[in-house]
Design a protein around this motif. Structure first.
Motif, short mmCIF file in Angstrom:
data_model
loop_
_atom_site.label_atom_id
_atom_site.label_comp_id
_atom_site.label_asym_id
_atom_site.label_seq_id
_atom_site.Cartn_x
_atom_site.Cartn_y
_atom_site.Cartn_z
N UNK A 293 0.72 -1.20 -0.13
CA UNK A 293 0.13 -0.05 -0.02
C UNK A 293 0.82 1.41 0.00
N UNK A 294 0.13 2.29 -0.65
CA UNK A 294 0.52 3.64 -0.24
C UNK A 294 -0.13 4.36 0.99
N UNK A 295 0.57 5.08 1.73
CA UNK A 295 -0.20 5.85 2.77
C UNK A 295 -0.13 7.37 2.46
N UNK A 296 -1.29 7.79 2.33
CA UNK A 296 -1.33 9.27 1.76
C UNK A 296 -1.98 10.06 3.28
N UNK B 89 -5.28 17.87 -9.04
CA UNK B 89 -4.49 17.91 -10.45
C UNK B 89 -3.30 17.16 -10.40
N UNK B 90 -2.50 17.43 -9.33
CA UNK B 90 -1.32 16.76 -9.18
C UNK B 90 -0.96 15.70 -8.71
N UNK B 91 -1.28 15.84 -7.32
CA UNK B 91 -1.07 14.79 -6.41
C UNK B 91 -1.83 13.64 -6.40
N UNK B 92 -3.33 13.74 -6.67
CA UNK B 92 -4.16 12.68 -6.70
C UNK B 92 -3.80 11.82 -8.03
N UNK B 93 -3.80 12.66 -8.96
CA UNK B 93 -3.50 11.93 -10.28
C UNK B 93 -2.37 11.19 -10.46
N UNK C 106 -2.92 7.94 -8.41
CA UNK C 106 -3.65 6.95 -9.21
C UNK C 106 -2.71 6.27 -10.16
N UNK C 107 -2.07 7.15 -10.94
CA UNK C 107 -1.30 6.36 -11.95
C UNK C 107 0.01 5.50 -11.27
N UNK C 108 0.31 5.90 -10.34
CA UNK C 108 1.63 5.01 -9.64
C UNK C 108 1.06 3.85 -9.02
N UNK C 109 -0.08 4.06 -8.21
CA UNK C 109 -0.60 2.89 -7.51
C UNK C 109 -1.10 1.87 -8.54
N UNK D 146 5.53 22.56 -9.45
CA UNK D 146 5.22 21.23 -9.04
C UNK D 146 4.38 20.40 -9.98
N UNK D 147 4.68 19.48 -10.38
CA UNK D 147 3.82 18.79 -11.42
C UNK D 147 3.85 17.14 -11.30
N UNK D 148 2.74 16.52 -11.97
CA UNK D 148 2.60 15.08 -11.98
C UNK D 148 4.00 14.46 -12.31
N UNK D 149 4.49 14.86 -13.31
CA UNK D 149 5.40 14.17 -14.13
C UNK D 149 6.64 14.29 -12.74
N UNK D 150 6.90 15.17 -12.16
CA UNK D 150 8.08 15.18 -11.22
C UNK D 150 7.71 14.23 -9.95
N UNK D 151 6.48 14.21 -9.67
CA UNK D 151 6.05 13.49 -8.47
C UNK D 151 6.12 12.12 -8.99
N UNK D 152 5.92 11.52 -10.00
CA UNK D 152 5.95 10.15 -10.52
C UNK D 152 7.19 9.77 -10.48
N UNK D 153 8.08 10.54 -10.91
CA UNK D 153 9.67 10.13 -10.82
C UNK D 153 10.16 9.95 -9.50
N UNK D 154 9.68 10.68 -8.61
CA UNK D 154 10.18 10.74 -7.23
C UNK D 154 9.48 9.66 -6.55
#
Length: 416
Positions: free
Chosen positions: A219-222, A245-249, A252-255, A365-373
């Motif tokens: 799991x991911x804990x948010x 727009x950034x964190x939740x999306x 979802x993609x990562x999970x 801050x954007x979805x692409x950066x977060x997914x990479x991290x």
């Protein structure tokens, strides 16, 4: 017998509870025979009062001494009499007089570990409690706090007055450097909660039995929060848009890529509960494509040990709260810090995890950066866990720095 007074303790917040209990354990380990008295920062009704979950012998939680805005005139009267003694009269028993008497009776006055109430939050009642201790010839000990400028000239003048007459321990570099510029001696450490027992497994059998949470370890804990409702830097920002727009999306993609469930973990409770916000976030996950069995709000959290256990079960923690980061460090769980304040960046700095810190005020801050991290943390989770566990001993030592000062001062008290 020593009498220790702890002031400005916060509650209804699992992070503040963790730090407060950690401090109380430290104090009673060092001074097992001492009386420990707590006075709270509690602006709500006395009938709603909740103490931190620490119920050891010789510990007193003073719900009868809750200073509120209605005590303003009595507070002004008290301060006036300290500078104009001719005004002294026999005052009736009030909340202020009860607090003053408790300060006078105490051998030590400790300012509980906490955020920037004496700083950007500009909390006059917190500052007043410290001012009383100084005016009563005590030397308050700041137990690893965040401190800073408030932007209010009068508030900052009083702040400098009390800090110069206090023993100050801070938990971040920014506070340390600011106080140095003000010419105020201070010692830099880390967050007090890092001194808690290393893992949930170290708890007593009764404590472990009480923590019975149904959490899938894949799991991911948010840990989200509504910052704009209380933080002065965010009250004009559309943080909800960033979350949606950034964190939740990105979550979802990562999970879905790694077949991980998402658990939404509450950070606040009682009068501060964010149940409506958490439900809205869950609904957004569902509207954007997740199924009901893929995202869940953890509802049976009764104390900070439950909160910490939830963190310990995650493959990855995504935290918008400071102590979500602190307890991830302590548990050796890879995390992403979505920082609303410098203290979160500082925690990432001393845990050597700065690559996993994002500033929520950053327009880029954007979805692409977060997914990479997320991916970097997830793929290297074993190495990160080992790294954090190796850091914990020194961080735990740094979280106990005020005890050295208190021990030496106690020798002076014992000679009297």
């Amino acid at each position: 017998m020593l009498k220790i007074l702890v002031i400005n303790q916060h509650t209804a917040n699992f992070g503040d509870d963790a730090a407060g209990v950690a401090m109380a354990i430290q104090l009673h380990q060092q001074f097992p025979d001492a009386e420990l008295h707590f006075v709270y920062n509690w602006p709500w009704g006395k009938d709603q009062f909740l103490p931190i979950p620490y119920k050891q012998d010789k510990t007193f939680h003073h719900n009868e001494i809750i200073i509120q805005k209605t005590d303003l005139l009595d507070a002004i009267r008290y301060v006036s009499t300290k500078f104009l003694p001719i005004l002294i009269k026999n005052r009736p028993q009030t909340t202020i007089s009860a607090y003053v008497n408790l300060v006078k009776e105490s051998d030590f006055v400790i300012v509980s570990p906490g955020g920037s109430n004496i700083g950007i939050y500009q909390d006059w009642i917190c500052l007043f409690r410290v001012l009383v201790a100084v005016l009563e010839k005590k030397r308050p000990v700041f137990h690893l706090n965040s401190l800073g400028k408030s932007g209010n000239l009068v508030f900052d003048i009083i702040t400098k007055f009390v800090l110069k007459r206090s023993q100050v321990f801070v938990r971040e570099k920014k506070s340390h450097e600011m106080l140095n510029k003000w010419g105020i001696y201070n010692v830099r450490g880390v967050d007090t909660a890092l001194s808690l027992s290393a893992t949930v497994k170290d708890l007593s059998k009764d404590e472990q039995k009480a923590i019975n949470l149904d959490i899938d370890e894949e799991s991911i804990v948010f840990i989200p929060t509504r910052i704009g409702s209380w933080h002065p830097l965010y009250n004009k920002m559309n943080l909800e848009q960033t979350i949606n727009q950034e964190i939740i999306l990105s979550l979802i993609t990562f999970s879905q890529k790694h077949n991980l469930k998402i658990y939404i973990l509450p950070h606040l409770y009682s009068v501060l509960s964010e149940n409506k916000l958490l439900q809205n976030i869950q609904d957004t996950f569902l509207k954007l494509g997740l199924k009901e069995d893929q995202v869940k709000i953890i509802e049976n959290i009764s104390n900070f040990r439950d909160y910490e256990k939830c963190i310990s079960h995650g493959r990855l923690v995504i935290s918008m709260r400071y102590h979500g980061v602190i307890l991830s460090i302590k548990q050796g769980i890879p995390f992403i810090s979505l920082a609303y304040e410098n203290k979160m960046k500082e925690a990432c700095n001393y845990s050597e995890m700065l690559d996993f810190n994002f500033d929520l005020t950053d327009d880029n801050l954007n979805k692409k950066q977060m997914l990479k991290s997320y991916e970097l943390a997830y793929q290297n989770r074993e190495a990160i866990s080992k790294h954090l566990k190796n850091k914990l001993p020194i961080l735990s030592d740094l979280s106990r720095l005020p005890l050295t000062y208190l021990y030496l001062k106690s020798l002076e008290v014992n000679k009297k």
